[in-house]
Structures are given as C-alpha cells and as structure tokens.
Design a protein around this motif. Structure first.
Motif, PDB file in Angstrom:
ATOM      1  N   LEU A  41      -0.199  28.397 -22.957  1.00 47.83           N
ATOM      2  CA  LEU A  41       0.772  28.219 -21.744  1.00 47.83           C
ATOM      3  C   LEU A  41       2.083  27.642 -22.477  1.00 47.83           C
ATOM      4  CD1 LEU A  41      -1.410  25.851 -19.631  1.00 47.83           C
ATOM      5  CD2 LEU A  41      -0.696  28.365 -19.236  1.00 47.83           C
ATOM      6  N   SER A  72       1.444  22.799 -10.020  1.00 46.94           N
ATOM      7  CA  SER A  72       0.471  23.826  -9.324  1.00 46.94           C
ATOM      8  C   SER A  72      -0.195  24.819 -10.264  1.00 46.94           C
ATOM      9  CB  SER A  72       1.451  24.656  -8.312  1.00 46.94           C
ATOM     10  OG  SER A  72       2.608  25.315  -9.142  1.00 46.94           O
ATOM     11  N   ASP A  73      -0.080  24.623 -11.561  1.00 56.02           N
ATOM     12  CA  ASP A  73      -0.816  25.416 -12.339  1.00 56.02           C
ATOM     13  C   ASP A  73      -2.220  25.051 -12.414  1.00 56.02           C
ATOM     14  OD1 ASP A  73       1.455  25.959 -15.280  1.00 56.02           O
ATOM     15  OD2 ASP A  73       1.319  26.979 -13.002  1.00 56.02           O
ATOM     16  N   TYR A  74      -2.314  23.631 -12.008  1.00 55.21           N
ATOM     17  CA  TYR A  74      -3.540  23.009 -12.004  1.00 55.21           C
ATOM     18  C   TYR A  74      -3.867  22.403 -10.470  1.00 55.21           C
ATOM     19  CZ  TYR A  74      -2.829  23.048 -16.907  1.00 55.21           C
ATOM     20  OH  TYR A  74      -2.960  23.504 -18.148  1.00 55.21           O
ATOM     21  N   SER A  96      -8.874  21.184  -7.560  1.00 57.38           N
ATOM     22  CA  SER A  96     -10.292  21.604  -7.637  1.00 57.38           C
ATOM     23  C   SER A  96     -10.493  21.680  -9.096  1.00 57.38           C
ATOM     24  CB  SER A  96     -10.284  22.808  -6.942  1.00 57.38           C
ATOM     25  OG  SER A  96      -9.451  23.742  -7.411  1.00 57.38           O
ATOM     26  N   PHE A  97      -9.338  22.106 -10.089  1.00 55.17           N
ATOM     27  CA  PHE A  97      -9.376  22.167 -11.456  1.00 55.17           C
ATOM     28  C   PHE A  97      -9.833  21.094 -12.273  1.00 55.17           C
ATOM     29  CE2 PHE A  97      -8.270  24.834 -14.969  1.00 55.17           C
ATOM     30  CZ  PHE A  97      -8.346  24.122 -16.203  1.00 55.17           C
ATOM     31  N   LYS A 121     -11.693  18.741 -10.533  1.00 57.36           N
ATOM     32  CA  LYS A 121     -13.026  18.753  -9.977  1.00 57.36           C
ATOM     33  C   LYS A 121     -13.817  19.271 -10.968  1.00 57.36           C
ATOM     34  CE  LYS A 121     -12.841  19.327  -5.455  1.00 57.36           C
ATOM     35  NZ  LYS A 121     -13.004  19.764  -4.292  1.00 57.36           N
ATOM     36  N   SER A 159     -19.312  16.294 -10.260  1.00 56.54           N
ATOM     37  CA  SER A 159     -17.938  15.963 -10.254  1.00 56.54           C
ATOM     38  C   SER A 159     -17.900  14.607  -9.724  1.00 56.54           C
ATOM     39  CB  SER A 159     -16.982  16.837  -9.315  1.00 56.54           C
ATOM     40  OG  SER A 159     -15.807  16.515  -9.220  1.00 56.54           O
ATOM     41  N   PRO A 187     -15.254  25.944  -6.307  1.00 55.07           N
ATOM     42  CA  PRO A 187     -14.629  25.190  -5.463  1.00 55.07           C
ATOM     43  C   PRO A 187     -13.839  25.665  -4.264  1.00 55.07           C
ATOM     44  CG  PRO A 187     -13.689  24.704  -7.504  1.00 55.07           C
ATOM     45  CD  PRO A 187     -14.918  25.350  -7.568  1.00 55.07           C
ATOM     46  N   GLU A 243     -10.536  25.803  -3.661  1.00 48.53           N
ATOM     47  CA  GLU A 243      -9.472  26.456  -4.249  1.00 48.53           C
ATOM     48  C   GLU A 243      -9.901  26.979  -5.699  1.00 48.53           C
ATOM     49  OE1 GLU A 243      -8.474  22.984  -1.652  1.00 48.53           O
ATOM     50  OE2 GLU A 243      -9.530  23.076  -3.721  1.00 48.53           O
ATOM     51  N   PRO A 291     -10.221  27.324  -9.441  1.00 50.01           N
ATOM     52  CA  PRO A 291     -10.221  26.616 -10.605  1.00 50.01           C
ATOM     53  C   PRO A 291      -9.481  27.482 -11.754  1.00 50.01           C
ATOM     54  CG  PRO A 291     -12.309  27.216 -10.749  1.00 50.01           C
ATOM     55  CD  PRO A 291     -11.691  27.856  -9.319  1.00 50.01           C
ATOM     56  N   ASN A 344      -2.825  29.534 -13.597  1.00 47.56           N
ATOM     57  CA  ASN A 344      -2.269  30.749 -13.319  1.00 47.56           C
ATOM     58  C   ASN A 344      -1.519  31.591 -14.426  1.00 47.56           C
ATOM     59  OD1 ASN A 344      -2.969  30.616 -10.595  1.00 47.56           O
ATOM     60  ND2 ASN A 344      -1.211  29.084  -9.919  1.00 47.56           N
ATOM     61  N   LEU A 398      -2.537  31.966 -17.220  1.00 45.31           N
ATOM     62  CA  LEU A 398      -3.429  32.487 -18.280  1.00 45.31           C
ATOM     63  C   LEU A 398      -3.962  33.849 -17.833  1.00 45.31           C
ATOM     64  CD1 LEU A 398      -5.205  29.551 -19.682  1.00 45.31           C
ATOM     65  CD2 LEU A 398      -3.239  30.801 -21.041  1.00 45.31           C
TER      66      LEU A 398
END
Lengths: 452, 224
Positions: free
Chosen positions: A13, A262-264, A267-268, A270, B50, B81, B83, B85, B88, B90
């Motif tokens: 990244l 916002s890249d993550y 829910s990421f 989670k 989680s 989930p 949203e 996971p 963006n 990559l």
C-alpha cells in the motif's frame, strides 16, 4: 499468518504512494531552496558584514565591568597574539596547522589580531564564522597573570574549526611563556614580554576540547573547568523563520504517506477479530509497518544522497550559509538513529491524522489545521518568548517544537547529537506513537459499536 | 447437524441474546430475521468469532464443539460482513491472499476450485478493488468468506445496496452453494434471498423462534 501478511501488504500500500510522495518531496525541496535563497538574500542586505576580513580575529570578552587592569590588557594581549602568530611559523610539531593558518593570512599578510567585544556580540560572531575564537579574560584571570599564578582561561572555538589544536596550544604556550617571563622578573608583564625570544615553558598545559558544546578550557595539569554554552537559541529572525518554513514542509512531506481510513471499513477490523487479532493488534501492526517502511526508505534516500551527492548538495547549501547540512554535523552511522527517531515520529503522526479523518479528501484539510495549530502552539510561528512561562514548559512536549529546534540547530551549525535533544526526540516520538494507537483504537471501537 | 446452544450476550445491562439456540442441517440455508437493532449482527459476529458471547456453544456434526466465549473458529466458519472487508488499493488476489490460511501457491489452486470458480471472480482478480463494481466487490467478499473452505457460511445482508442483476447473481450463487452441501446462515431484508431459505429464525427480545418459509410478508413482519 494473517498478521504477517497484513504487515507485508501495508508495504504494498505504501509503495503505491511513492509516486505521490516523490512529487510532494520535489515540490518541498523546490520550495525550501526558494525560501533559503530569498532569506539568504534578505539576510545579506540586512547584515553587510564582510566576514573574510574578521576571520583572523580572536574576540576578547572582559566580563567584569570594573576592571582596573583593563588598560593593560590590550597591550598584554597584543604581545601574546603577536607572539602566538610568530610561534606558528616556528612550530615544528604542527606544521600542517601552522601552514593552514599562514595560508589563510597569506593574502592579507596579517597576523592574529584581537579585539574587545561584548559577550553577546562575540558569541554571535563566532557562530557566524566571523572570528576564530572568543577568549574570556576576567578580573580574576588578569589578577592571576599579574601575580604569576596559572589562570584558568575559557576559550570558545567552533567545533568544526580545523585550527582548534593550533589556536589552543599556542595560546596556552604563549601564556605559559608570559608567566615564566613574569616570574623571572618583577617588571611589568608588558615590558618583559617585548623579548620574544624567551622560550621554555615551566608550565605544561593541557586543554580539553568538548566538541559538542563549543567550549574549551585550558588548564594546568589535570585541573580544568568545563564550560558549556548553549547555542540552541538564536536572536536571528531569519534563522528562526527558515526553520519554521522547513518544519511546515516536513509536515507536508509526511502527509503524503497518509492513507485514508476508508481504506479499512469497520467490518475489516471485525474480520480481523475473527482471526484473534483485536483492534489494538491491528493498529500496532499498521504503525510498525509505517515505521519500518519509512525507516527503510529514508535510510536508502539518505545513503544515496550522502554517498553520491553529498559534495554537490553541500556546495549548494554552503552558498546559502548552511555548512554541511546534509552531513548534519554527524558521521553516517550517527545519522541512522536520528532517521529512526524521525521515522517513528512520522509514522506516529500519520496514525494520529488517520484517527481524525473519515476519507482521503478530509486528510489534507485536517493536516493543515492540525499542523498549523501544532506549530503555533509550539512556538514555531510566534517565538516562545512571547508565551507565558508556564506554557513555555508545556511547549517542550509538542513534537513541532522539537522539529523546529532541530532545524534551527542544523541551520546554526550546532551538533544535533546533544544528549538532551536525542533523548527528547525518542521520548516525544514514543509518546506520540502511544497516543496515536490509543486514539485509533478508540475510534475503531466506537465505529464498530455504532454499527450495532 | 450444527447446533447452537445457550447463547447469551448483553451490552451492559441490556440483554441482547438470552439463552438462545437452534440447529442447522448441512446443505440448507437459514435466514436470521428481526427488526433493526434486535441483535442479528451481534449473533452473526459472535458465531464468526469477532465478539465473545457471555455463554454458548456451537457443535458440529463431527463432534467438534466451539466455545462461543472464545474466538478462533475462522477455519470452521466463513463470515461475510455487510460492508466488504476489502482493501481498496490492493487487487483482488492480494485481498484473497490476506485472508487465506495457506501459501500463495495453494491459494492459486483453491481459486481454481468449483466453489470459487462459480463466483466468476477470475477475470478481475488482478484489478484494484477500487475499480470494481459493487457486485464484483460483493462476490470478492463472498470468495474471502469461502476461501478457507469453511463448514458454515455467515452472510450479513449479502446483496444490500446491489442492483437487481447483481442480487439475482448472488442469489443464484447461494443456491448453487447449498446444492453442493454448503450451510448458510444469512441476515437479509430481500425477498429474493428469503425465497432461497429453508427456514426462518426470527430474533425478538433476545429469543429465537423458528418458522417455515414461504409465509406472506405481512405475517412475517408481524412476528418481528
């Protein structure tokens, strides 16, 4: 496994941001050179001092106002300096130093000169390379010379001056000869010292050079007095605002590393938790990956510039009165820990900004607000002298204060490995890193709770 | 049969899940329904690992029992989930690799499996996620949930915010997945997805009631 993969993917990244970072860096370098160029020209117009003519002067500071022997001091020192200059030519042990000094005087044919100065003026002159050294001659010192006792003399020389051993040794020897001669006769020192062929010193002198503190003390045998002079403050607005501009540009470069939160998605995190890595672990992995990436990148860039382009850039910076800027008055090995501290601060600052933004569009706005506010409160825009005393002590805990001071020290040629500054940098960066992690964790926890 | 037993969870003094339990058969699809804020996502995240429940177990047909007070069952349960996971910046392959438990070469083989091929993500694995459409991202997210070949797939509103063609595609895929023996527990507000389900689990006031599918929407809503 996921932690390691996530750590490595952070590099991917960050590597994608390199083109953006290079553009910002080039812009910053261009702006920095323009700023330095303009400020240097302004400085030249404000201070038309001809530095070269004063270069062979030694300033003498008599701190005691009521000095009854002052009227003799001028003549005494005239003889001493004259004697020292002639001794340079005769010095078999330090021909190189003596030859260098002679070469310096070759054009003018001058010998070493001295002039009386106020202390502030003398210290400024030596910082600006206008004089070779500052010699303190107090009432007590003069009394001791008069009564044939060894005086502990304080001399201040720039630690990058190549004439240090020559000046110190010869001045000591000169004073020793002076005392020897005075002991041999009850005549006034001035009258005795007209005989320059006296030699043989009964007083061995040793000098102690403290390279990092700009102070030297001459002493008899092993008794000496170490005196430190803090050159970290400056009265020069030009230097101050140059450092301010550089501090701001540094923050600008750092902002190029700021990826959007916002890249993550929440829910990421989670999903990360389903693998047993909580929000704290997630945040720490990001911080460590930023740190490693920045350290590796900065070390590579610094190495390239240091080994390949050092002389070229130093020539440019020398023209603007910033000697050895790229060397930072350090050896290559000493610069690496400094880079590590900077990388730690930079990654912590990036994490801090990330915790405040929701998307990349907000990052620039938040950056400018935060950087400007931080710099204002750190005394980078309005000098700290204008703030209340209580607030001034709080200022020292703000990272922008530290960065500004660092730049100021570089501009003024002060060694930045002063123990206090390095330790402070480490503590400050660690505190910022911990704060950034905490705020990020709170932010991510709040976001994930809000989802319910 | 997968059996969920005695699951409890509270936020402070507010009880969300009160000693709930139900069973799921292999190869079936179950819908977890309820009003907004009733605790559906909470239950899903507990099952995924989680969140940690105050109490509860999940038993598997082979006798494996997971304590829901602990985490670490990602190899048994896949979670997708609401949203996506995804990272963006990559590409799709890197996003899959992040969540995959094996090596890169094993991932390439897994991607070739029927289960993942059905999703049709091959063609855009090398594209950056930010350049994918909503439907593609959703399929990629489902692939992430499936990449470790879990026994149960949890989907939180799988086709929310997607257009009709995408909703249909997702629904078709879930049906195929069921046919191949996969077990699905999903939360949804979409009638198309409801029609796939073999049973409705309605969560209300911390308790679960099971219902046969196919009831009219009005009646279903009255049960919330």
């Amino acid at each position: 496994m996921i932690a390691v993969r996530f750590f490595l993917l952070q590099f991917k990244l960050l590597i994608k941001r390199i083109p953006q970072m290079i553009l910002v860096f080039l812009l910053v370098v261009f702006l920095a050179l323009c700023t330095l160029f303009m400020l240097n020209r302004i400085y030249d117009k404000l201070s038309p001092t001809e530095k070269e003519k004063d270069a062979n002067y030694i300033a003498v500071v008599c701190p005691d106002e009521d000095n009854t022997i002052l009227k003799y001091a001028k003549d005494i020192l005239d003889q001493v300096m004259g004697s020292a200059s002639s001794l340079f030519m005769k010095n078999e042990n330090d021909k190189e130093g003596g030859n260098k000094l002679l070469n310096m005087f070759a054009g003018t044919g001058d010998l070493l000169k001295f002039k009386f100065m106020e202390e502030d003026e003398a210290l400024n002159a030596i910082k600006n390379n206008q004089i070779l050294a500052v010699l303190y001659l107090g009432q007590d010192d003069l009394n001791k010379i008069q009564t044939c006792q060894t005086a502990e003399l304080k001399i201040i020389v720039r630690d990058d001056s190549e004439y240090i051993p020559v000046i110190c040794v010869e001045l000591v020897n000169s004073f020793a000869r002076l005392l020897t001669a005075a002991q041999a006769s009850s005549l006034a020192i001035y009258d005795i010292y007209t005989n320059t062929e006296l030699d043989g010193s009964l007083y061995g002198a040793m000098y102690d050079i403290d390279m990092s503190n700009f102070s030297y003390a001459m002493h008899r045998n092993s008794v000496y007095q170490r005196v430190t002079v803090d050159f970290s403050t400056t009265n020069s607005p030009i230097s101050f605002y140059t450092a301010t501009a550089l501090t701001f540009m540094l923050f600008l470069v750092i902002s190029a590393f700021t990826p959007a939160l916002s890249d993550y998605e929440p829910s990421f995190c989670k999903c990360f938790k389903t693998r047993g890595i909580g929000i704290v672990g997630f945040t720490i992995i990001r911080l460590v990956s930023f740190f490693v990436f920045q350290f590796v990148t900065l070390t590579a860039v610094y190495s390239l510039v240091y080994f390949a382009f050092d002389k070229y850039f130093n020539d440019i910076f020398n023209e603007y009165g910033l000697t050895n800027m790229l060397g930072l008055n350090l050896s290559y090995g000493k610069a690496i820990p400094i880079i590590a501290i900077f990388a730690l601060f930079s990654s912590a600052y990036v994490m801090f900004i990330i915790s405040l933004i929701k998307n990349s569009e907000e990052s620039l706005m938040i950056f400018f607000m935060f950087a400007a506010g931080l710099m204002l409160l750190s005394g980078c825009i309005i000098p700290s002298a204008f703030f209340p005393a209580t607030f001034r002590s709080i200022m020292t805990f703000l990272p922008a204060w530290y960065i500004h001071k660092l730049f100021l020290m570089i501009i003024e040629g002060v060694s930045i490995t002063k123990a206090g500054m390095v330790t402070y940098g480490i503590v400050c960066s660690l505190l910022l890193a911990v704060s950034a992690v905490l705020i990020n964790v709170i932010r991510l926890r709040t976001d994930s709770n809000y989802e319910k | 049969m997968y059996t969920l037993s005695n699951v409890s969870f509270s936020y402070g003094k507010r009880t969300i899940l009160d000693d709930i339990g139900f069973s799921m058969e292999s190869g079936k699809c179950y819908a977890l329904l309820g009003a907004n804020g009733c605790g559906k996502s909470t239950l899903m995240t507990i099952l995924a690992g989680s969140k940690k429940a105050a109490a509860g177990t999940l038993s598997f047909p082979d006798g494996t029992v997971c304590n829901l007070r602990a985490s670490g069952r990602s190899s048994l349960i896949g979670y997708v989930p609401q949203e996506n996971p995804l990272i963006n910046t990559l590409n799709g392959y890197d996003n899959l690799l992040l969540w995959y438990k094996g090596s890169g070469s094993e991932l390439k083989k897994t991607i070739q499996s029927d289960l993942i091929q059905m999703l049709g993500i091959d063609s855009y694995l090398k594209r950056t996620v930010s350049k994918l459409s909503g439907g593609m991202k959703r399929r990629l997210s489902i692939a992430i949930g499936l990449i470790n070949l879990p026994r149960i797939l949890l989907l939180d509103e799988p086709s929310a915010a997607l257009d009709l063609p995408c909703k249909q595609d997702i629904a078709k895929y879930l049906a195929e997945y069921n046919k191949k023996g996969g077990t699905i527990l999903l939360t949804t507000h979409e009638e198309a997805e409801l029609s796939l389900c073999d049973r409705y689990m309605i969560l209300k006031s911390g308790h679960i009631t099971e219902h046969e599918p196919g009831m009219p929407v009005d009646k279903l809503i009255s049960l919330f």
